[in-house]
Design an enzyme around this catalytic site. Structure first.
Site, mmCIF file in Angstrom:
data_model
loop_
_atom_site.group_PDB
_atom_site.id
_atom_site.type_symbol
_atom_site.label_atom_id
_atom_site.label_comp_id
_atom_site.label_asym_id
_atom_site.label_seq_id
_atom_site.Cartn_x
_atom_site.Cartn_y
_atom_site.Cartn_z
ATOM 1 N N THR A 63 1.036 -1.261 -0.071
ATOM 2 C CA THR A 63 -0.109 0.039 -0.033
ATOM 3 C C THR A 63 0.887 1.082 -0.054
ATOM 4 O O THR A 63 0.400 2.275 -0.516
ATOM 5 C CB THR A 63 -0.840 -0.124 1.244
ATOM 6 N N SER A 101 1.464 -7.489 -0.997
ATOM 7 C CA SER A 101 2.303 -8.407 -0.220
ATOM 8 C C SER A 101 1.539 -9.665 -0.054
ATOM 9 O O SER A 101 2.422 -10.736 0.378
ATOM 10 C CB SER A 101 2.773 -7.948 1.122
ATOM 11 N N THR A 153 1.507 -4.606 4.293
ATOM 12 C CA THR A 153 1.310 -4.926 5.770
ATOM 13 C C THR A 153 0.643 -6.144 6.013
ATOM 14 O O THR A 153 1.061 -6.752 6.947
ATOM 15 C CB THR A 153 0.628 -3.786 6.431
ATOM 16 N N ASP A 154 0.114 -6.763 4.935
ATOM 17 C CA ASP A 154 -0.544 -8.055 5.179
ATOM 18 C C ASP A 154 0.372 -9.046 5.572
ATOM 19 O O ASP A 154 -0.100 -9.962 6.467
ATOM 20 C CB ASP A 154 -1.261 -8.405 3.891
HETATM 21 N N1 ASP Z 1 -2.844 -5.704 0.512
HETATM 22 C C1 ASP Z 1 -1.744 -4.644 0.867
HETATM 23 C C2 ASP Z 1 -0.441 -5.312 1.036
HETATM 24 O O1 ASP Z 1 -0.111 -6.180 2.073
HETATM 25 C C3 ASP Z 1 -1.882 -4.073 2.262
HETATM 26 C C4 ASP Z 1 -0.830 -3.218 2.855
HETATM 27 O O2 ASP Z 1 -0.150 -2.765 2.224
HETATM 28 O O3 ASP Z 1 -1.189 -2.368 3.759
HETATM 29 O O4 ASP Z 1 0.213 -5.197 -0.141
#
Ligand code: ASP
Length: 348
Positions: free
Chosen positions: A39, A85, A118-119
């Site tokens: 993100t 991610s 973050t995932d």
């Molecule tokens: N779906 C995103 C990822 O993990 C969520 C994020 O980055 O907060 O790439």
């Protein structure tokens, strides 16, 4: 007059305290930024926080948004991949670990920052915690809001991550995560919210430090084996053994265990409570001939040998199922004996 002097002194003091990660050009350390997407590199409808495309902006574009970094470090940017991610793979992990291990040998490289979604940030962080061979800081960061949202959190997180990577204090603490002004250790950090900018936490274990206006404060050091004290050598690996995670719930189909065991080198069970499951699951797990590690679907807690319902299984200690799977995948590149695995899960 006295008042003006006091005000001036206060201003000088505040400026000094807030500029501790600023360095003179000749003293600036070299930090390598490895961008992987997420993100923090996401682009969507202007102002909105959901419905964007992660992994769109490049490493250079992320750095361009934080001109203050020029005062902190000399940065070399490398685009490793640019993905959500959830599309991170073992191959990307190996590229990251081997790139860091190679570049860390250069005396002029002081530390590394990895921008990441973050995932699965906690999984990449824990994998690197077990496989990078350097004391130099390795810091992951990301964001919850895409770059195009109102009040995007990416630029500040990136700024603070570089400050931590360039700080002497962060040396030798294992892989760290910097998020929303806090510093977390890779082993305990986890994602705890699907939407909040405070999405990263470490449950009952807590953060190990904070960053404030670029000043790094570290209060704890992780005690489990990591980085230079870890035993896993991934230099010649092109992939990792396959481990599947099975989540127990009321009436969970026991046939899934048989199917998973046929398609994997090892299993992790996310059991209920202290790693428990039904009689039907016990029956099948006892028959399995591949390594089975027992973790819990509960965030907080520890599973010991005494909790185990099947003798042929190994307790995950307090590792989450997804982190237990990483340790098991690395373990399975070598010895697969139950005794070795039991020891490993007590040490890492
Ligand atoms: N779906 C995103 C990822 O993990 C969520 C994020 O980055 O907060 O790439």
């Amino acid at each position: 007059m006295k008042k003006i002097l006091a005000l001036l002194l206060t201003l000088i003091f505040l400026t000094a305290a807030a500029s501790s990660c600023f360095a003179e050009a000749s003293n600036r350390k070299k930090i390598v930024v490895l961008a992987t997407g997420g993100t923090i590199a996401g682009v969507g409808e202007a102002g909105k926080t959901a419905g964007y495309k992660p992994g769109t902006l490049t490493a250079e574009q992320l750095l361009y948004a934080v001109p203050e970094l020029e005062q902190v470090a000399d940065i070399e940017a490398i685009q490793v991949c640019n993905v959500n991610s959830d599309d991170i793979t073992a191959e990307i992990w190996l590229t990251l670990a081997n790139t860091i291990n190679e570049m860390a040998k250069a005396p002029d490289v002081a530390g590394f920052v990895i921008t990441h979604g973050t995932d699965t940030m906690e999984e990449t962080a824990y994998f690197l915690n077990l496989t990078v061979r350097t004391d130099k800081p390795v810091v992951l960061t990301g964001s919850m809001r895409p770059a195009t949202s109102i009040s995007a959190d990416g630029p500040m997180n990136l700024y603070e991550a570089v400050c931590v990577a360039a700080s002497d204090e962060a040396v030798g603490h294992g892989v760290l995560i910097v998020f929303s002004d806090r510093i977390y250790a890779a082993r305990t950090m986890t994602k705890t919210s699907t939407y909040s900018v405070m999405a990263i936490s470490a449950g009952e274990m807590g953060a190990i430090g904070v960053v404030r206006d670029g000043t790094v404060f570290l209060y704890e050091t992780p005690s489990k084996r990591h980085t230079t004290e870890a035993e896993f050598d991934v230099t010649d690996l092109s992939t990792l053994p396959k481990v599947s995670i099975l989540y127990f719930s009321v009436d969970a189909d026991p046939e899934l265990l048989r199917f998973a065991a046929e398609h994997a080198d090892g299993l992790v069970i996310a059991g209920a409570g202290a790693g428990e499951f039904s009689e039907k699951w016990i029956e099948i797990i006892r028959e399995l001939s591949i390594p089975v590690v027992i973790s819990s679907r509960i965030d907080d807690g520890v599973i010991t040998k005494d909790n185990l319902l099947c003798d042929n299984t190994v307790a995950a200690n307090n590792l989450s199922p997804q982190k237990a799977a990483i340790l098991l995948r690395l373990a399975l590149t070598g010895d697969t004996s139950q005794e070795y695995l039991e020891n490993l899960f007590l040490q890492y």
